[in-house]
Design an enzyme around this catalytic site. Structure first.
Site, PDB file in Angstrom:
ATOM      1  CE  LYS A 155      -4.305  -1.596   0.300  1.00 28.09           C
ATOM      2  NZ  LYS A 155      -4.405  -2.743   1.187  1.00 28.09           N
ATOM      3  CD  GLU A 208      -9.857   4.465   0.845  1.00 27.60           C
ATOM      4  OE1 GLU A 208      -9.673   5.693   0.681  1.00 27.60           O
ATOM      5  OE2 GLU A 208      -9.160   3.586   0.274  1.00 27.60           O
ATOM      6  CB  SER A 244      -0.160  -8.062  -1.332  1.00 30.08           C
ATOM      7  OG  SER A 244      -1.011  -8.908  -0.576  1.00 30.08           O
TER       8      SER A 244
HETATM    9  C1  LIG Z   1      -5.268  -3.866   1.014  1.00 31.42           C
HETATM   10  C2  LIG Z   1      -4.547  -5.117   0.800  1.00 31.42           C
HETATM   11  C3  LIG Z   1      -4.874  -5.990  -0.266  1.00 31.42           C
HETATM   12  C4  LIG Z   1      -6.034  -5.771  -1.196  1.00 31.42           C
HETATM   13  O1  LIG Z   1      -5.952  -4.611  -1.953  1.00 31.42           O
HETATM   14  P1  LIG Z   1      -5.555  -4.605  -3.489  1.00 31.42           P
HETATM   15  O2  LIG Z   1      -5.795  -3.199  -3.886  1.00 31.42           O
HETATM   16  O3  LIG Z   1      -6.424  -5.570  -4.188  1.00 31.42           O
HETATM   17  O4  LIG Z   1      -4.123  -4.985  -3.580  1.00 31.42           O
HETATM   18  C5  LIG Z   1      -4.108  -7.128  -0.452  1.00 31.42           C
HETATM   19  N1  LIG Z   1      -3.095  -7.428   0.379  1.00 31.42           N
HETATM   20  C6  LIG Z   1      -2.761  -6.619   1.422  1.00 31.42           C
HETATM   21  C7  LIG Z   1      -1.634  -7.033   2.296  1.00 31.42           C
HETATM   22  C8  LIG Z   1      -3.466  -5.450   1.656  1.00 31.42           C
HETATM   23  O5  LIG Z   1      -3.137  -4.668   2.700  1.00 31.42           O
END
Ligand SMILES: *Cc1c(COP(=O)(O)O)cnc(C)c1O
Length: 404
Positions: A97, A119, A386
């Site tokens: 993020k 948000e 992610s």
């Molecule tokens: C917010 C988040 C997501 C989902 O958001 P995307 O915009 O689809 O990437 C996925 N993995 C993590 C660790 C997140 O914090």
């Protein structure tokens, strides 16, 4: 993958249309601010000084490039193909993020804004934005559903420690959708001083294309890294899909490479038939929600359905518009993993590699595990990790208690 698909550019037109999806569905008062944001964004990404600044902070503050780690133990357990993890979990604050928050805050500074709002659902985007706002001395207000605040108390504490104001949203389901509405309301009122840092590749133009481009650093790095390691491109990319930013960030730099299959994994929750999930492509229809036209989970009257996922970051009723187009083009395949599969993958990766993935990322890991018999010896698979799982240990503990 169908070999006959011609891979066109998926860039939107000047009004943000990705084919039939996307666009700008906002109150009249936000039209001019969005136009201004588009102009400033276009100028910034053509300004070498802005790009140098962004690169500098991505390197020295966020910690980029993140490693592409060869998951040797997981590869052995799966038994076929070679599996790599793109380690976005090692970014400052623990998820991808911040790539987007940093870039948007730099843009806000360039536009002379003194205040940013955001948000947040699980709190990761709120933490990332509060972090960068602190460093640049901007006032930061984060809208969060009251229910989410209770579920993610640790992240609320982090944001407040970073000097951000966290506003509890008590409307409706008291989760992410209501938090977005509240942030938009704030933006309408304070648009002259304030930039709205939206956290995913979603919403009205230019957000989907802007966030995608800011997150594409993930795919650009992965491409270079895999060519160094394997001397060839990957055959499979896998990423979880909430709004879609980590997935499109990995996928986008590979879209024109025909031999690269891409799979986006949505939250299957308790299973599609239970109705309790957030698999928009499995069960949604085209509709308009919060600024854009895309696949939306809705009932027969067009009311937005309640969603469920063990991972708050995937728990949203709509998906970014570029993914909707990529699905129609059959360029990206979309699948889903259940809560149970995600929790299992969370534990498996912890034991195999000593890496606890975020429950969101665990959905992508789960997909690779479930399909282990389909991988070929020659497959080179990249999973986008992610985020890290520290924020989720409580959630996993509760899940396991309930399902013993
Ligand atoms: C917010 C988040 C997501 C989902 O958001 P995307 O915009 O689809 O990437 C996925 N993995 C993590 C660790 C997140 O914090």
């Amino acid at each position: 993958m169908s070999k006959k698909v011609v891979i066109k550019n998926t860039d939107p037109d000047s009004l943000g249309h990705f084919g039939p999806y996307g666009g700008i569905f906002v109150p009249e008062t936000l039209m001019e601010p969005l136009r201004e944001l588009s102009r400033e964004y276009e100028r910034a990404v053509r300004d070498p000084a802005f790009l140098r600044r962004l690169d500098y902070y991505l390197r020295d503050y966020v910690g980029r490039p993140t490693p592409l780690f060869f998951a040797e133990q997981m590869t052995r357990k799966i038994g076929c193909g070679r599996i790599y993890l793109k380690r976005e979990d090692l970014c400052h604050t623990g998820a991808h993020k911040i790539n987007n928050s940093l870039a948007q805050v730099l843009l806000a500074v360039r536009m002379g804004k003194k205040r940013v709002i955001a948000e947040t659902g699980a709190g990761q985007h709120g933490v990332a934005t509060a972090t960068v706002a602190a460093m640049f001395g901007l006032e930061c207000v984060v809208y969060m559903g009251k229910v989410d605040m209770e579920r993610q108390a640790l992240n609320v504490f982090r944001m407040r420690s970073l000097g951000a104001e966290v506003v509890a949203v008590t409307a409706g389901q008291q989760t992410l959708k209501e938090a977005i509405s509240e942030a938009m309301r704030d933006w309408v009122t304070n648009v002259r001083t304030t930039h709205y840092v939206l956290g995913t590749a979603y919403g009205a133009h230019p957000y989907p294309v802007m966030v995608r481009n800011f997150q594409s650093v993930i795919g650009r790095e992965a491409r270079k890294q895999i060519l160094e390691r394997e001397g060839r491109l990957p055959t499979v990319l896998v990423a979880c899909v909430g709004g879609g930013s980590n997935a499109i960030g990995l996928f986008h730099p590979f879209l024109k490479d025909r031999g690269v299959r891409m799979i986006g994994v949505e939250a299957g929750g308790l299973g599609i038939r239970s109705g309790q999930h957030a698999a928009r492509f499995a069960d949604g229809r085209i509709g308009v929600l919060q600024g854009t036209r895309t696949y939306v989970l809705q009932d027969s009257d067009g009311q937005i359905r309640l969603t469920h996922s063990v991972s708050a970051g995937l728990d949203y009723a709509a998906v970014g518009p570029e993914h909707a187009l990529l699905r129609d083009m059959k360029r990206v395949e979309y699948s889903h993993a259940t809560d149970e599969e995600a929790v299992h993958a969370f534990n498996a990766l912890g034991r195999w590699e000593g890496i606890l993935p975020a429950l969101e990322s665990a959905h992508a890991v789960a997909y690779v595990i479930r399909n282990r018999r389909r991988w070929k010896k020659s497959d080179v698979i990249i999973i986008n990790l992610s985020g890290r799982g520290d924020k989720d240990v409580q959630q996993v503990a509760e899940w396991e208690k309930k399902h013993k």
